[in-house]
Design an enzyme around this catalytic site. Structure first.
Site, PDB file in Angstrom:
ATOM      1  N   LYS A  28       0.850  -1.196  -0.095  1.00  0.00           N
ATOM      2  CA  LYS A  28      -0.116  -0.288  -0.055  1.00  0.00           C
ATOM      3  C   LYS A  28       0.803   1.090   0.150  1.00  0.00           C
ATOM      4  O   LYS A  28       0.395   2.452   0.086  1.00  0.00           O
ATOM      5  CB  LYS A  28      -1.024   0.009   1.307  1.00  0.00           C
TER       6      LYS A  28
ATOM      7  N   LYS B 182       2.665   2.088   2.489  1.00  0.00           N
ATOM      8  CA  LYS B 182       2.659   2.624   3.996  1.00  0.00           C
ATOM      9  C   LYS B 182       3.857   1.890   4.787  1.00  0.00           C
ATOM     10  O   LYS B 182       3.835   0.983   4.748  1.00  0.00           O
ATOM     11  CB  LYS B 182       1.364   2.484   4.550  1.00  0.00           C
TER      12      LYS B 182
HETATM   13  N1  C2G Z   1     -10.373   6.679   9.411  1.00  0.00           N
HETATM   14  C1  C2G Z   1     -11.646   7.350  10.009  1.00  0.00           C
HETATM   15  N2  C2G Z   1     -11.446   8.734  10.531  1.00  0.00           N
HETATM   16  C2  C2G Z   1      -9.942   9.187  10.720  1.00  0.00           C
HETATM   17  C3  C2G Z   1      -8.787   8.294  10.262  1.00  0.00           C
HETATM   18  C4  C2G Z   1      -9.044   7.077   9.666  1.00  0.00           C
HETATM   19  O1  C2G Z   1     -12.697   7.132   9.953  1.00  0.00           O
HETATM   20  N3  C2G Z   1      -9.530  10.254  11.079  1.00  0.00           N
HETATM   21  C5  C2G Z   1     -10.966   5.322   8.957  1.00  0.00           C
HETATM   22  C6  C2G Z   1     -10.466   5.105   7.693  1.00  0.00           C
HETATM   23  O2  C2G Z   1     -11.369   5.654   6.433  1.00  0.00           O
HETATM   24  C7  C2G Z   1     -10.404   3.624   7.165  1.00  0.00           C
HETATM   25  C8  C2G Z   1      -9.899   3.173   8.809  1.00  0.00           C
HETATM   26  O3  C2G Z   1     -10.204   4.230   9.562  1.00  0.00           O
HETATM   27  O4  C2G Z   1     -11.888   3.107   7.042  1.00  0.00           O
HETATM   28  C9  C2G Z   1      -8.483   2.873   8.608  1.00  0.00           C
HETATM   29  O5  C2G Z   1      -7.619   3.754   8.169  1.00  0.00           O
HETATM   30  P1  C2G Z   1      -6.118   3.686   7.829  1.00  0.00           P
HETATM   31  O6  C2G Z   1      -5.699   2.741   9.111  1.00  0.00           O
HETATM   32  O7  C2G Z   1      -5.517   4.683   7.011  1.00  0.00           O
HETATM   33  O8  C2G Z   1      -6.112   2.423   6.697  1.00  0.00           O
HETATM   34  P2  C2G Z   1      -6.057   2.523   5.094  1.00  0.00           P
HETATM   35  O9  C2G Z   1      -4.738   2.950   4.819  1.00  0.00           O
HETATM   36  O10 C2G Z   1      -7.158   3.444   4.685  1.00  0.00           O
HETATM   37  O11 C2G Z   1      -6.420   1.046   4.671  1.00  0.00           O
HETATM   38  O12 C2G Z   1      -8.212  -2.381   2.230  1.00  0.00           O
HETATM   39  C10 C2G Z   1      -8.477  -1.541   2.907  1.00  0.00           C
HETATM   40  C11 C2G Z   1      -7.159  -0.868   3.307  1.00  0.00           C
HETATM   41  O13 C2G Z   1      -6.415  -1.580   4.143  1.00  0.00           O
HETATM   42  C12 C2G Z   1      -7.544   0.589   4.099  1.00  0.00           C
END
Ligand code: C2G
Length: 129
Positions: free
Chosen positions: A44, A46
């Site tokens: 990803k 990350k």
């Molecule tokens: N999220 C949220 N509010 C935030 C930060 C994050 O609602 N202030 C939500 C994101 O929208 C996501 C979840 O928390 O649904 C996890 O975010 P991340 O850890 O950044 O995951 P991501 O990189 O989006 O990976 O297959 C799907 C991926 O693995 C998602």
């Protein structure tokens, strides 16, 4: 029994993640969370501060979370949805539309992100002199 699933990295676990889990769990009885492995995070683009075991431990400790599974690749979602008898797939709305194809297998929903908090912002603020 209504089952919900969501996926993410959840690095530097914070209240934005918790509020997503809280809202998802309120939609049913069982919340399954797929936590991205370190290898999948690399795919990803990350680099998490905490490793998979540490991130999975923190997510599993959240009272809204019932099951934690590893997320190892993009294509596992349909298999998980069928194998785990999932009724609702939910993500934050930064993913709006990206997973609509799963709509043939279960309900797909996108919830508003929590404002003013993100792992990136935490890292940036901590790095500031
Ligand atoms: N999220 C949220 N509010 C935030 C930060 C994050 O609602 N202030 C939500 C994101 O929208 C996501 C979840 O928390 O649904 C996890 O975010 P991340 O850890 O950044 O995951 P991501 O990189 O989006 O990976 O297959 C799907 C991926 O693995 C998602």
């Amino acid at each position: 029994m209504k089952t919900i699933i969501t996926y993410g990295t959840y690095d530097l676990f914070h209240y934005g993640h918790v509020r997503l889990f809280q809202r998802l769990k309120a939609m049913g009885d069982k919340l399954i969370v797929g936590v991205s492995t370190d290898e999948f995070n690399a795919l990803k683009g990350k680099a998490a501060f905490f490793n998979y075991q540490q991130r999975a431990e923190m997510v599993a400790a959240c009272k809204y979370v019932d099951v934690v599974i590893p997320e190892t690749h993009w294509q596992q979602k349909p298999k998980d949805i069928v194998a785990l008898d999932v009724d609702i797939f939910g993500m934050g709305d930064d993913w709006q539309g990206k997973f609509d194809y799963l709509g043939t297998l279960c309900q797909v929903i996108y919830l508003g992100r929590t404002e003013a908090i993100s792992t990136t912002e935490i890292k940036t603020n901590l790095a500031m002199p």
